[in-house]
Write a protein that holds these residues in place. Structure first.
Motif, PDB file in Angstrom:
ATOM      1  N   GLN A 119     -21.999 -34.664 -81.880  1.00 12.37           N
ATOM      2  CA  GLN A 119     -21.246 -33.409 -81.937  1.00 12.37           C
ATOM      3  C   GLN A 119     -22.115 -32.269 -82.475  1.00 12.37           C
ATOM      4  O   GLN A 119     -22.123 -31.173 -81.935  1.00 12.37           O
ATOM      5  N   VAL A 120     -22.843 -32.535 -83.548  1.00  5.83           N
ATOM      6  CA  VAL A 120     -23.673 -31.487 -84.144  1.00  5.83           C
ATOM      7  C   VAL A 120     -24.809 -31.094 -83.202  1.00  5.83           C
ATOM      8  O   VAL A 120     -25.104 -29.905 -83.033  1.00  5.83           O
ATOM      9  N   ALA A 121     -25.436 -32.074 -82.564  1.00  2.41           N
ATOM     10  CA  ALA A 121     -26.524 -31.771 -81.626  1.00  2.41           C
ATOM     11  C   ALA A 121     -26.021 -30.899 -80.474  1.00  2.41           C
ATOM     12  O   ALA A 121     -26.671 -29.915 -80.084  1.00  2.41           O
ATOM     13  N   ALA A 122     -24.862 -31.239 -79.930  1.00  6.01           N
ATOM     14  CA  ALA A 122     -24.286 -30.444 -78.849  1.00  6.01           C
ATOM     15  C   ALA A 122     -23.932 -29.046 -79.353  1.00  6.01           C
ATOM     16  O   ALA A 122     -24.221 -28.038 -78.692  1.00  6.01           O
ATOM     17  N   ARG A 123     -23.327 -28.967 -80.521  1.00  7.81           N
ATOM     18  CA  ARG A 123     -22.920 -27.674 -81.069  1.00  7.81           C
ATOM     19  C   ARG A 123     -24.129 -26.772 -81.322  1.00  7.81           C
ATOM     20  O   ARG A 123     -24.067 -25.561 -81.085  1.00  7.81           O
ATOM     21  N   GLN A 124     -25.236 -27.337 -81.789  1.00  5.11           N
ATOM     22  CA  GLN A 124     -26.450 -26.538 -81.988  1.00  5.11           C
ATOM     23  C   GLN A 124     -26.902 -25.913 -80.673  1.00  5.11           C
ATOM     24  O   GLN A 124     -27.278 -24.740 -80.629  1.00  5.11           O
ATOM     25  N   LEU A 125     -26.840 -26.675 -79.611  1.00  2.86           N
ATOM     26  CA  LEU A 125     -27.209 -26.161 -78.288  1.00  2.86           C
ATOM     27  C   LEU A 125     -26.232 -25.082 -77.840  1.00  2.86           C
ATOM     28  O   LEU A 125     -26.637 -24.025 -77.349  1.00  2.86           O
ATOM     29  N   TRP A 126     -24.937 -25.323 -77.998  1.00  2.00           N
ATOM     30  CA  TRP A 126     -23.935 -24.332 -77.602  1.00  2.00           C
ATOM     31  C   TRP A 126     -24.119 -23.027 -78.384  1.00  2.00           C
ATOM     32  O   TRP A 126     -23.945 -21.954 -77.825  1.00  2.00           O
ATOM     33  N   ILE A 127     -24.460 -23.136 -79.670  1.00  2.00           N
ATOM     34  CA  ILE A 127     -24.699 -21.930 -80.475  1.00  2.00           C
ATOM     35  C   ILE A 127     -25.894 -21.163 -79.910  1.00  2.00           C
ATOM     36  O   ILE A 127     -25.826 -19.950 -79.734  1.00  2.00           O
ATOM     37  N   ARG A 128     -26.994 -21.864 -79.613  1.00  2.00           N
ATOM     38  CA  ARG A 128     -28.174 -21.208 -79.049  1.00  2.00           C
ATOM     39  C   ARG A 128     -27.878 -20.545 -77.709  1.00  2.00           C
ATOM     40  O   ARG A 128     -28.461 -19.513 -77.376  1.00  2.00           O
ATOM     41  N   LEU A 129     -26.967 -21.136 -76.934  1.00  2.00           N
ATOM     42  CA  LEU A 129     -26.619 -20.589 -75.619  1.00  2.00           C
ATOM     43  C   LEU A 129     -25.517 -19.514 -75.695  1.00  2.00           C
ATOM     44  O   LEU A 129     -25.134 -18.963 -74.674  1.00  2.00           O
ATOM     45  N   GLY A 130     -25.031 -19.270 -76.905  1.00  2.00           N
ATOM     46  CA  GLY A 130     -23.968 -18.269 -77.078  1.00  2.00           C
ATOM     47  C   GLY A 130     -22.611 -18.731 -76.599  1.00  2.00           C
ATOM     48  O   GLY A 130     -21.750 -17.925 -76.285  1.00  2.00           O
ATOM     49  N   MET A 131     -22.402 -20.048 -76.569  1.00  2.00           N
ATOM     50  CA  MET A 131     -21.140 -20.615 -76.076  1.00  2.00           C
ATOM     51  C   MET A 131     -20.230 -21.122 -77.198  1.00  2.00           C
ATOM     52  O   MET A 131     -19.188 -21.691 -76.925  1.00  2.00           O
ATOM     53  N   PHE A 132     -20.654 -20.946 -78.436  1.00  2.00           N
ATOM     54  CA  PHE A 132     -19.872 -21.447 -79.554  1.00  2.00           C
ATOM     55  C   PHE A 132     -19.966 -20.442 -80.680  1.00  2.00           C
ATOM     56  O   PHE A 132     -21.045 -19.959 -80.976  1.00  2.00           O
TER      57      PHE A 132
END
Length: 133
Positions: A119-132
């Protein structure tokens, strides 16, 4: 597909109402879940339905509360129709973690394993992509 999916997904802006995962990054629709499960006298009423990612829905199961170590008592889980997400949770953008800032938030984060490695790994990516969030 659940007959309530379209209505519930639109209301939730196609995000998990627990962990705020964006549905668009998954290759299947999120699930319509009963906030208070039918097995606990919940209903199919719109006010008892939430959009949940598979991870949150599986971990929540038919539970509605959990043991809080901070409160040393049973504490109910976050209720998407009654509670404001921002009053119970905080996102740490640098780490991708979600913090429970109230006993309700803490119990929900713990029982739904919102900070699992995946979950954290995915969320880090979503944050970088501006999706979270």
């Amino acid at each position: 597909m659940n007959p309530y999916y379209t209505e519930v997904a639109q209301r939730a802006s196609h995000r998990c109402e627990y962990c705020k995962a964006p549905e668009v990054v998954f290759n299947f629709p999120f699930e319509v879940e009963h906030i208070v499960p039918l097995s606990r006298q919940g209903s199919n009423d719109e006010a008892n339905l939430a959009l949940a990612c598979r991870s949150c829905n599986l971990r929540k199961g038919n539970r509605i509360s959990g043991e809080s170590s901070r409160a040393n008592a049973q504490v109910r889980f976050f209720h998407p129709r009654e509670d404001l997400w921002s009053e119970h949770f905080q996102v740490i953008p640098e780490s991708g973690e979600i913090l429970g800032i109230t006993p309700i938030g803490e119990v929900t984060v713990e029982y739904l394993a919102m900070n699992s490695f995946a979950q954290v790994a995915a969320r880090q990516l979503w944050i970088r992509l501006g999706m979270f969030p």
